[in-house]
Design a protein around this motif. Sequence first.
Motif, PDB file in Angstrom:
ATOM      1  N   ALA A   1      50.309  48.480 -26.550  1.00  0.00           N
ATOM      2  CA  ALA A   1      49.095  49.086 -27.109  1.00  0.00           C
ATOM      3  C   ALA A   1      48.846  48.579 -28.528  1.00  0.00           C
ATOM      4  CB  ALA A   1      49.198  50.607 -27.087  1.00  0.00           C
TER       5      ALA A   1
ATOM      6  N   VAL B   1      47.444  45.026 -28.231  1.00  0.00           N
ATOM      7  CA  VAL B   1      46.051  45.083 -27.783  1.00  0.00           C
ATOM      8  C   VAL B   1      45.147  45.558 -28.912  1.00  0.00           C
ATOM      9  CG1 VAL B   1      44.473  46.274 -26.191  1.00  0.00           C
ATOM     10  CG2 VAL B   1      46.632  45.311 -25.335  1.00  0.00           C
TER      11      VAL B   1
ATOM     12  N   PHE C   1      44.669  49.004 -21.128  1.00  0.00           N
ATOM     13  CA  PHE C   1      44.790  47.814 -21.962  1.00  0.00           C
ATOM     14  C   PHE C   1      43.667  46.787 -21.756  1.00  0.00           C
ATOM     15  CE2 PHE C   1      49.242  49.164 -21.055  1.00  0.00           C
ATOM     16  CZ  PHE C   1      49.550  49.618 -22.320  1.00  0.00           C
TER      17      PHE C   1
END
Length: 144
Positions: free
Chosen positions: A43, A46, A121
């Motif tokens: 995360a 991303v 994502f």
Amino acid sequence: MIGGNGDRVLRLAARHADIISFSATAFDVHGRGMYILTERQMAERVALVDAELRHQGREGVQRNVIVLRAQVTDDRRAAIEDYFRFLRGTMSPAQIGSLPAVLIGSPEQIAEQLLARRNRFGFTYITVQEKSLDTFAKVIPMLT
């Protein structure tokens, strides 16, 4: 396609690539070898890309994840336990079950995992290792 895991390569990918490929492994900064990115760590990667894409005013960039393990099985729990032993206890079975680059379960369960990761994502492409091609072929009908 440009991919990797480090800040520099991900920013470069966000500036220039049509497809950004996220590596699921990284080197420990203390020299203890490689490790697999957790859900939280992915995360963060991303989010770094998202910030750079916004800064560059880019839209429509696709995302790829490189899958480390794709295992079709009727016993997800036992397969995760096997992977836990393979990883020598460096992660709990619960952590392994949520790893963005590990797909374990029935074709339906793996399809659910992929859809959840696409939602979380933005992964639109999946790369599996050659040894997993036949296994992963069982999942493809579940995704259409």
